[in-house]
Motif scaffolding. Sequence first.
Motif, PDB file in Angstrom:
ATOM      1  N   LEU A  77       4.025   1.464 -13.243  1.00  0.00           N
ATOM      2  CA  LEU A  77       3.693   2.833 -12.820  1.00  0.00           C
ATOM      3  C   LEU A  77       4.178   3.167 -11.416  1.00  0.00           C
ATOM      4  CD1 LEU A  77       0.003   2.902 -14.095  1.00  0.00           C
ATOM      5  CD2 LEU A  77       1.848   4.363 -14.929  1.00  0.00           C
ATOM      6  N   LEU A 126     -11.780  -8.209 -16.588  1.00  0.00           N
ATOM      7  CA  LEU A 126     -11.225  -6.938 -17.069  1.00  0.00           C
ATOM      8  C   LEU A 126     -10.017  -7.179 -17.979  1.00  0.00           C
ATOM      9  CD1 LEU A 126     -11.727  -3.860 -16.347  1.00  0.00           C
ATOM     10  CD2 LEU A 126      -9.771  -4.081 -14.848  1.00  0.00           C
ATOM     11  N   ILE A 144      -0.894   6.201   5.919  1.00  0.00           N
ATOM     12  CA  ILE A 144      -2.266   6.584   5.572  1.00  0.00           C
ATOM     13  C   ILE A 144      -3.212   6.290   6.744  1.00  0.00           C
ATOM     14  CG2 ILE A 144      -4.172   6.043   3.994  1.00  0.00           C
ATOM     15  CD1 ILE A 144      -2.005   5.397   1.853  1.00  0.00           C
ATOM     16  N   LEU A 175       0.625  -5.338 -12.576  1.00  0.00           N
ATOM     17  CA  LEU A 175       0.253  -4.341 -11.565  1.00  0.00           C
ATOM     18  C   LEU A 175      -1.264  -4.277 -11.404  1.00  0.00           C
ATOM     19  CD1 LEU A 175       1.056  -2.021  -9.629  1.00  0.00           C
ATOM     20  CD2 LEU A 175       0.877  -0.473 -11.568  1.00  0.00           C
ATOM     21  N   CYS A 223      -4.719   6.237  -7.255  1.00  0.00           N
ATOM     22  CA  CYS A 223      -5.116   4.896  -7.717  1.00  0.00           C
ATOM     23  C   CYS A 223      -5.906   4.931  -9.021  1.00  0.00           C
ATOM     24  CB  CYS A 223      -5.961   4.212  -6.642  1.00  0.00           C
ATOM     25  SG  CYS A 223      -6.557   2.597  -7.148  1.00  0.00           S
ATOM     26  N   GLY A 235      -5.163  -4.585  -8.174  1.00  0.00           N
ATOM     27  CA  GLY A 235      -6.615  -4.613  -8.324  1.00  0.00           C
ATOM     28  C   GLY A 235      -7.285  -5.719  -7.547  1.00  0.00           C
ATOM     29  N   VAL A 254      -6.085  -5.670  -2.548  1.00  0.00           N
ATOM     30  CA  VAL A 254      -6.633  -4.600  -1.702  1.00  0.00           C
ATOM     31  C   VAL A 254      -8.154  -4.590  -1.745  1.00  0.00           C
ATOM     32  CG1 VAL A 254      -6.102  -2.283  -0.950  1.00  0.00           C
ATOM     33  CG2 VAL A 254      -4.764  -3.277  -2.772  1.00  0.00           C
ATOM     34  N   PRO A 272      -7.476   0.063   3.979  1.00  0.00           N
ATOM     35  CA  PRO A 272      -6.981  -1.206   3.422  1.00  0.00           C
ATOM     36  C   PRO A 272      -5.522  -1.115   2.954  1.00  0.00           C
ATOM     37  CG  PRO A 272      -8.571  -0.180   1.928  1.00  0.00           C
ATOM     38  CD  PRO A 272      -8.593   0.614   3.186  1.00  0.00           C
TER      39      PRO A 272
HETATM   40  C1  HEM Z   1      -9.897  -1.018  -2.344  1.00  0.00           C
HETATM   41  C2  HEM Z   1      -9.182  -1.114  -3.407  1.00  0.00           C
HETATM   42  C3  HEM Z   1      -7.948  -0.302  -3.686  1.00  0.00           C
HETATM   43  C4  HEM Z   1      -7.191   0.498  -2.870  1.00  0.00           C
HETATM   44  C5  HEM Z   1      -7.415   0.840  -1.400  1.00  0.00           C
HETATM   45  C6  HEM Z   1      -6.092   1.005  -3.688  1.00  0.00           C
HETATM   46  C7  HEM Z   1      -5.120   1.872  -3.212  1.00  0.00           C
HETATM   47  C8  HEM Z   1      -4.123   2.430  -3.988  1.00  0.00           C
HETATM   48  C9  HEM Z   1      -3.150   3.397  -3.530  1.00  0.00           C
HETATM   49  C10 HEM Z   1      -3.048   3.920  -2.086  1.00  0.00           C
HETATM   50  C11 HEM Z   1      -2.353   3.733  -4.571  1.00  0.00           C
HETATM   51  C12 HEM Z   1      -1.207   4.774  -4.560  1.00  0.00           C
HETATM   52  C13 HEM Z   1       0.038   4.200  -3.958  1.00  0.00           C
HETATM   53  C14 HEM Z   1       1.049   5.276  -3.613  1.00  0.00           C
HETATM   54  O1  HEM Z   1       1.127   6.343  -4.263  1.00  0.00           O
HETATM   55  O2  HEM Z   1       1.798   5.058  -2.642  1.00  0.00           O
HETATM   56  C15 HEM Z   1      -2.811   2.972  -5.708  1.00  0.00           C
HETATM   57  C16 HEM Z   1      -2.239   3.023  -6.965  1.00  0.00           C
HETATM   58  C17 HEM Z   1      -2.649   2.214  -7.991  1.00  0.00           C
HETATM   59  N1  HEM Z   1      -3.750   1.366  -8.009  1.00  0.00           N
HETATM   60 FE1  HEM Z   1      -5.044   1.019  -6.519  1.00  0.00          FE
HETATM   61  N2  HEM Z   1      -6.212   0.508  -4.949  1.00  0.00           N
HETATM   62  C18 HEM Z   1      -7.341  -0.297  -4.995  1.00  0.00           C
HETATM   63  C19 HEM Z   1      -7.833  -0.961  -6.087  1.00  0.00           C
HETATM   64  C20 HEM Z   1      -7.266  -0.940  -7.325  1.00  0.00           C
HETATM   65  C21 HEM Z   1      -7.815  -1.586  -8.498  1.00  0.00           C
HETATM   66  C22 HEM Z   1      -9.144  -2.351  -8.544  1.00  0.00           C
HETATM   67  C23 HEM Z   1      -6.917  -1.383  -9.508  1.00  0.00           C
HETATM   68  C24 HEM Z   1      -6.948  -1.837 -10.950  1.00  0.00           C
HETATM   69  C25 HEM Z   1      -7.670  -2.770 -11.450  1.00  0.00           C
HETATM   70  C26 HEM Z   1      -5.843  -0.576  -8.979  1.00  0.00           C
HETATM   71  C27 HEM Z   1      -4.734  -0.140  -9.696  1.00  0.00           C
HETATM   72  C28 HEM Z   1      -3.801   0.758  -9.244  1.00  0.00           C
HETATM   73  C29 HEM Z   1      -2.686   1.218 -10.048  1.00  0.00           C
HETATM   74  C30 HEM Z   1      -2.374   0.809 -11.485  1.00  0.00           C
HETATM   75  C31 HEM Z   1      -1.953   2.139  -9.267  1.00  0.00           C
HETATM   76  C32 HEM Z   1      -0.709   2.901  -9.675  1.00  0.00           C
HETATM   77  C33 HEM Z   1      -1.081   4.214 -10.274  1.00  0.00           C
HETATM   78  C34 HEM Z   1       0.123   5.063 -10.646  1.00  0.00           C
HETATM   79  O3  HEM Z   1       1.242   4.834 -10.135  1.00  0.00           O
HETATM   80  O4  HEM Z   1      -0.048   5.973 -11.481  1.00  0.00           O
HETATM   81  N3  HEM Z   1      -6.076  -0.324  -7.660  1.00  0.00           N
HETATM   82  N4  HEM Z   1      -3.888   2.199  -5.330  1.00  0.00           N
END
Ligand code: HEM
Length: 403
Positions: A89, A155, A313, A233, A349, A238, A241, A283
Motif C-alpha cells: 500500500l 492478529l 510531521i 507491511l 494509517c 504495526g 512504531v 513516533p
Molecule cells: C503508533 C503506531 C503507529 C503509527 C504512529 C503509525 C503511523 C502511520 C503513518 C504516519 C502512516 C502514513 C504514512 C504516509 O502516508 O507517509 C501509516 C500508514 C500505515 N500504517 Fe500505521 N502507524 C502505527 C501503527 C500501525 C499498526 C498497528 C498497523 C497495522 C497493524 C499499521 C499499518 C499501517 C498501514 C498498512 C499503512 C499504509 C496505509 C496505506 O498506504 O493505505 N500502522 N501509519
Amino acid sequence: MEMTDSVNATTQLMDDSELAQDPFPLYAQWREAGPIQHALTPSGDPVWLVTRYADVVAAFGDDRLSLSKTHSGTGYRGFALPPALDANLLSLDPPDHTRLRKLVNREFTARRVENLRADVVAIADDLLATMNIDTGVDLVQTYAVPLPLTVIGRLLGVPDKDQPDFRAWTTSLMSPASAAEAKSALGKIEAFLRELIGHKRRTPGDDLLAGLVAAHDGGDCLSEDELTSLAFLLLWAGYEVTVDLIGVSTLELLRRPALWATVREQPERLPQLVEELVRVVSPTPVSIRRFAREPLTIGGTDIPRGATVMLLIAAAHRDPARFDAPDTLDPDRDVRAAQLGFGYGVHYCLGAPLARMETAVALHRLATRFPHLALDPESPPQWRPSWRSRGLLTLPVVPHTGE
Ligand code: HEM
C-alpha cells in the motif's frame, strides 16, 4: 548531526540518537526559516522537507505527490525491499492503492480491533506479572517490544510454536547488527509469511490474515505477492512504531508523576491523552517519501518534477501557527482531529485504531501494576539512532521511593 548555520542550505541528515531524542529545536529553526528545507538523507538521497502544519496537511492530500518510485527523478535509493515485499500500500497510488485498500478495509475493521482488546489486556498483564522492578528493569525489552510483537503475531495468526522464530527474525530485522543480518532476516520473514499464507489457504481461520486470504470484492481478490507484501507491511508498520510510541510515551509520563497517577486513576481520560502523546512524541517524525509527478508549489516554493518530498510531521506537530504552547504536553488538549501522527488522506494509517487501543491498554496496565515507578537516575534511556523514527533502545526504571 551537522547543524548548518544557514537554514535552507542542504543539511546532511544522520541516523543519530541525539537527533531522535530531540529534533524539535532544529525543526523549529527550519520551520521558521521557510516552508521547505533541503536535506540529504543518510543514504545520500536529496529530499525536500515540508516544515509547516498547513503545508504538511495539504501535501498529504496532494495527488501530484506519488508514492510510486517510478516517479522518482533522482533514482531514490532509501531502504530497498525485495520486490515481492515492496508491492504494498505504501508504494502504490490510486487506483491500484484504492483496490487493495478496499479489500484490506473489509477485514481490518474496528470490530476486529475491539475484539482484540481483551487479548491485549491479557498479554500486557502476563508480561507485567513476571516483572520484578525491585532491582531495576528495562521497560523496552520487557514490555514495549514483546507486547506489540505478540499482538501482531496474534492478529496475523502466527501459530504459538512459530512465535519464537517469528520474534527472533522480526527483532533482528528492526535492529540488525549488519546489512547482511537484515537481508537474512528479510529472507526468512518472507519465506515464513509465504508459508503462513499457504497454511491459511489450506486451513481457514478467523484471524486477519486468514480473512485477507479469503477476501473478495466482486471477482477481485489479493494475489500471492500482494498478500505477502501486505502481511509484511502489517508486521513492519504495526510493530516498530507501536513499540516506539509505548516506550517514549511511558518516558514522557514518568517525567510527570501527576500524569502517571491520572493514567491509573482516570482511565477515561486516556484516549485523549494518547492523541496528545502522538502529537508530542511524533513516533513517525517524518512521512514516507513522495515523488513529484509534475512540478508543483508548496508554501510558495517551486518543486521540480521527480523531486523527493517528505513531510516533517514532527515539525508540523509543534507549529505555533496551529497549536498554542506547542511544546507542552497538555492532557486537556483535544487533538484527535488535528494530530498527523497517523498521516492523513488516502494513506491514513490502517492500524490507527489498533495502535490507539494498544497504547492506551499498555499505559493503563503498567500504571495500575506499578503506581510507584520512576526513571532510573543512574541509567538514562538510550535512543535508537534514526532520523526516521523516535524510539528507545532502553528505558530503565526503578521503584519510586519517597516523595
Ligand atoms: C503508533 C503506531 C503507529 C503509527 C504512529 C503509525 C503511523 C502511520 C503513518 C504516519 C502512516 C502514513 C504514512 C504516509 O502516508 O507517509 C501509516 C500508514 C500505515 N500504517 Fe500505521 N502507524 C502505527 C501503527 C500501525 C499498526 C498497528 C498497523 C497495522 C497493524 C499499521 C499499518 C499501517 C498501514 C498498512 C499503512 C499504509 C496505509 C496505506 O498506504 O493505505 N500502522 N501509519
